[in-house]
Design an enzyme around this catalytic site. Structure first.
Site, PDB file in Angstrom:
ATOM      1  N   ASP A  31       7.088   2.594  -3.781  1.00  0.00           N
ATOM      2  CA  ASP A  31       6.072   1.755  -3.138  1.00  0.00           C
ATOM      3  C   ASP A  31       5.912   0.435  -3.880  1.00  0.00           C
ATOM      4  OD1 ASP A  31       2.552   2.075  -2.216  1.00  0.00           O
ATOM      5  OD2 ASP A  31       4.250   1.199  -1.141  1.00  0.00           O
ATOM      6  N   LYS A  50      -8.827   4.454 -11.715  1.00  0.00           N
ATOM      7  CA  LYS A  50      -8.420   4.704 -10.332  1.00  0.00           C
ATOM      8  C   LYS A  50      -8.990   6.052  -9.904  1.00  0.00           C
ATOM      9  CE  LYS A  50      -4.304   5.349  -7.438  1.00  0.00           C
ATOM     10  NZ  LYS A  50      -2.828   5.382  -7.442  1.00  0.00           N
ATOM     11  N   SER A  65      -8.296  -1.486  -4.105  1.00  0.00           N
ATOM     12  CA  SER A  65      -8.186  -0.196  -3.432  1.00  0.00           C
ATOM     13  C   SER A  65      -6.739   0.017  -3.033  1.00  0.00           C
ATOM     14  CB  SER A  65      -9.088  -0.149  -2.189  1.00  0.00           C
ATOM     15  OG  SER A  65      -8.721  -1.154  -1.271  1.00  0.00           O
TER      16      SER A  65
END
Length: 788
Positions: free
Chosen positions: A603, A497, A475
């Protein structure tokens, strides 16, 4: 007491083991739709007079009592919607005991975990059987012959399993069958040619299988004259729809033929379907114009015709569909203007006209006043509309001048100039068009010329076993990832996803990821296979991105195993970690310096580094990525203030992001530095040991170079160092500890790696290395290590 009825409440608990000894006179035991759990007591078989047993929609688990057939008077047997079974070949052994029951009318075990194959003995149940439900289990193998002998059967459901093979030939013997559900399996071959000998059939669902055949609508389905619900979507079917089919099936309420290769035009006779509510022929090869007669289907609520070859104008008559809720005509070749009267449809909640060749001004009333409900992208000749659509304003139409003399004067003056200007412009664009074509060809080569797979929500749902928790592999910030198998694409294993569209920023993340990944190719980047933006089975918005599946999961799982057992089986050695670090650096160097536009990941962290079967690293999750013009990138750029808040991840996000500065490649470099330090220390940047001014960067900095063995991940310690652990913890720089020359070389490599990590994770962006330099340094370190 003869009847014990507790269905449809919120009771919970388990059934007492003595129930069969206490309530021997029961005739009806109904506990359906509650929260009961535990096993079904064996003593229940002592209630010899029981004729109705309903334990459906609870949480019962384990196996069904093997002697359940002792209930010889049983007529109604429903265990559906529990977690019974263990996906074992012995799960259905209890069925043998029911074959002596001549009174059985309903047999339902759908929605459990029963596995194995369908036992042949099932066909020996009472021929008085009217309902047989075994859908949504784990059943595999073929459907045995023999069910055609159930002459009274009106409902047969084997959907959502893993069944293969063809439809048994004796299905044509059914006399009273009304409901046939074989959808979401792996059935193949041609659809049984005399299936529609069953004249009573009103619900036929063969969707999401591997059926093939040509003109089955005219040759096979024509005889199913009482059909009300037809779903043959997501197969390999082809051919045309004959006009006579619509004339003879005016009772149809639901039609789904999507995701096949049907072709030809859509007959005008479709307007005969006056009761039609859902009509889906998307992702086929239909052509011609959209018949205006669709407007005669006054009950229509969902119209999906996207991804075909329809051309011509959108019929203005569609505005008479007052109950319509969804219209999707996207990815066709439609022209002309958008009918303004579509804005009068008060029930319309979703309108997708994207990727056509529509022109003119966009209406602003009704659904057109809500940008979230209308999709018009890919129509480059549209203008106007509400400001949220961000389209150019429409040109003003000037009033005509009727004075011929003025026209003549203007033309005689302006026309020669215009001819010269047009000629110049034409020549200019001819030259640049060739140049642009070369660039486009180059770009196509760059992306490998690969076509995106075509998948729908229902195919992804089937591929992941209805997004089962058993297939959940991870997740993230905006959704969850499932493992799936695309039957329609050679059983390709993929990662799906699924975005949480209700989460703030999820849609933006979806667009960013699709935009970035469709234009880049690198061996150390996760490859996007396709994406899906659709409506789910409940009518809610659905967005998903489909990637290559990485067998070895994320780097985070290897660096931080959850248990000691996993730590033994999942441990990356020094060389593997160095190779992964170099591969990630290579990917970032490509994104920053070699893609068409500079791409900032924003990220980077271990959970976003995925490892394939050979432990080769692939950078993934571009949900926060930014595309930056080349002339704004500088290794010393500190950034400027921005109203955009970069979420990133605490511990990996560059310090300047916390001050609201814009994304830059140097922000990725910082994240990479922290990642590199984590890989070789085994400690997260957010480790609880880091308090006050002590962080991972400073911890490593203070240990170099003499105390390097103190900070290395213990699983990387050479045996020789482990034996001298007490000595080097006191003074690792003392040469008297007796370490061999090879260990000293490893120590030098480690120091060099940590120095690269420190050089990337400097607090000031202008002091950081760039990824080209990082990749080069790591190459040299690996070469030196291989010579050790």
């Amino acid at each position: 007491m003869t009847n014990f009825l507790l269905g449809g409440n919120f009771f919970h608990g388990s059934i007492p083991t003595y129930i069969g000894l206490t309530f021997k006179t029961l005739q009806t035991l109904s506990l359906g739709k509650n929260n009961f759990f535990g096993r079904i007591p064996v003593s229940i078989t002592n209630i010899s007079g029981l004729n109705a047993l309903d334990l459906s929609d609870n949480k019962f688990e384990g196996q069904v009592p093997i002697n359940i057939g002792d209930l010889s008077n049983l007529q109604f047997f429903n265990l559906g919607g529990n977690i019974l079974g263990s996906n074992s070949t012995r799960d259905l052994i209890f069925i043998s005991s029911l074959t002596n029951n001549s009174n059985l009318r309903t047999f339902a075990i759908d929605g459990n975990n029963f596995g194995g194959t369908i036992p042949k003995v099932l066909t020996n149940l009472s021929y008085q059987l009217t309902g047989l439900g075994m859908g949504a289990n784990q059943l595999a193998g073929t459907i045995p012959e023999g069910f055609g002998n159930f002459f009274n059967l009106y409902a047969f459901d084997m959907s959502s399993n893993y069944l293969s093979g063809e439809i048994p030939s004796d299905f044509s013997k059914f006399k009273n069958l009304q409901f046939l559900g074989l959808n979401q399996n792996r059935l193949s071959g041609e659809i049984l040619y005399n299936l529609c000998n069953v004249t009573t059939l009103f619900h036929l669902d063969l969707s999401s299988n591997l059926f093939e055949g040509h003109n089955i609508v005219g040759n096979i389905l024509m005889n199913c004259q009482n059909l009300q619900e037809l779903d043959i979507s997501q197969n390999k079917l082809s051919g045309v729809i004959p006009p006579l089919f619509f004339e003879m099936h005016a009772s149809l309420v639901y039609i789904n033929m999507g995701n096949n290769t049907f072709n030809g035009s859509l007959p005008l006779e479709v307007g005969k379907l006056i009761h039609l509510v859902v009509f889906n022929i998307s992702y086929n090869m239909f052509s011609g114009e959209i018949p205006p007669s669709l407007a005669d289907c006054l009950d229509l609520e969902h119209l999906r015709m996207e991804a075909n070859f329809f051309h011509g104008m959108i019929p203005s008559k569609l505005a008479s569909l007052t109950g319509i809720q969804e219209i999707d005509l996207s990815s066709n070749s439609l022209t002309g203007q958008i009918p303004r009267d579509l804005g009068k449809l008060q029930s319309l909640k979703y309108l997708n006209l994207s990727y056509n060749d529509l022109v003119g001004e966009i209406p602003t009333s009704g659904i057109f006043a809500n940008a979230s409900q209308v999709t018009l992208i890919g129509n480059h000749k549209l203008c106007g509309g509400i400001p949220e659509l961000a389209l150019p304003t429409c040109p003003m139409i000037k009033p005509k001048n009727n004075k011929k003399s003025k026209v003549i004067v203007v033309l005689s003056t302006v026309l020669p100039v215009m001819v010269l200007a047009i000629g110049t412009i034409f020549l200019y664009y001819a030259v640049h068009q060739r140049r642009d074509r070369r660039k486009k060809d180059s770009s196509t080569m760059h992306t490998g010329g690969e076509k995106l797979l075509r998948v729908s929500y229902f195919e992804l749902k089937h591929a992941t076993a209805e997004f089962s928790a058993d297939n959940l592999v991870g997740s993230g910030s905006f959704g969850v990832v499932y493992k799936g198998r695309l039957d329609q694409h050679a059983n390709r294993v993929v990662a799906v996803k699924v975005l949480d569209v209700q989460r703030n920023g999820a849609s933006k993340s979806f667009k960013a990821e699709c935009r970035v990944l469709r234009n880049i190719r690198h061996r150390n980047l996760v490859s996007i296979l396709t994406y899906c933006s659709s409506i789910d089975s409940n009518g809610h918005e659905f967005k998903a991105v489909v990637y290559e599946f990485m067998e070895n999961g994320s780097l985070d799982m290897w660096l931080h195993p959850e248990s000691a057992e996993r730590m033994k089986s999942r441990n990356l050695n020094f060389h593997q970690r160095l190779s992964i670090a170099l591969e990630v650096a290579s990917a970032l160097d490509y994104l920053h310096n070699h893609s068409e536009v500079a791409i900032v990941h924003c990220d980077l962290k271990p959970s976003n580094i995925l490892l394939d079967k050979d432990l080769v690293a692939h950078v993934g999750d571009f949900g926060l990525a930014r595309l930056l013009p080349r002339n704004t990138i500088s290794s010393s750029q500190e950034g400027t203030s921005s109203s955009v808040v970069l979420k990133g991840t605490i511990g990996y996000a560059a310090p300047e992001y916390g001050l609201g500065l814009e994304a830059s490649t140097q922000g990725d470099v910082y994240s990479y530095g922290m990642l590199l330090l984590e890989m070789f220390t085994g400690r997260r940047p957010t480790d609880a040991a880091f308090v006050d001014d002590l962080d991972l960067h400073n911890c490593v900095k203070m240990a170099l170079p003499e105390q390097v063995w103190k900070i290395v991940d213990p699983s990387l310690l050479p045996e020789e160092v482990e034996q001298n652990r007490q000595i080097y913890q006191v003074d690792a720089g003392d040469e008297d500890i007796g370490l061999s020359g090879d260990i000293n070389k490893v120590q030098k490599c480690l120091v060099s790696i940590f120095q690269v990590g420190l050089g990337c994770s400097q607090k000031s962006s202008k002091d950081r290395m760039d990824m080209k330099q990082v990749a080069r340094e790591l190459h040299l370190i690996r070469d030196a290590f291989q010579r050790c």
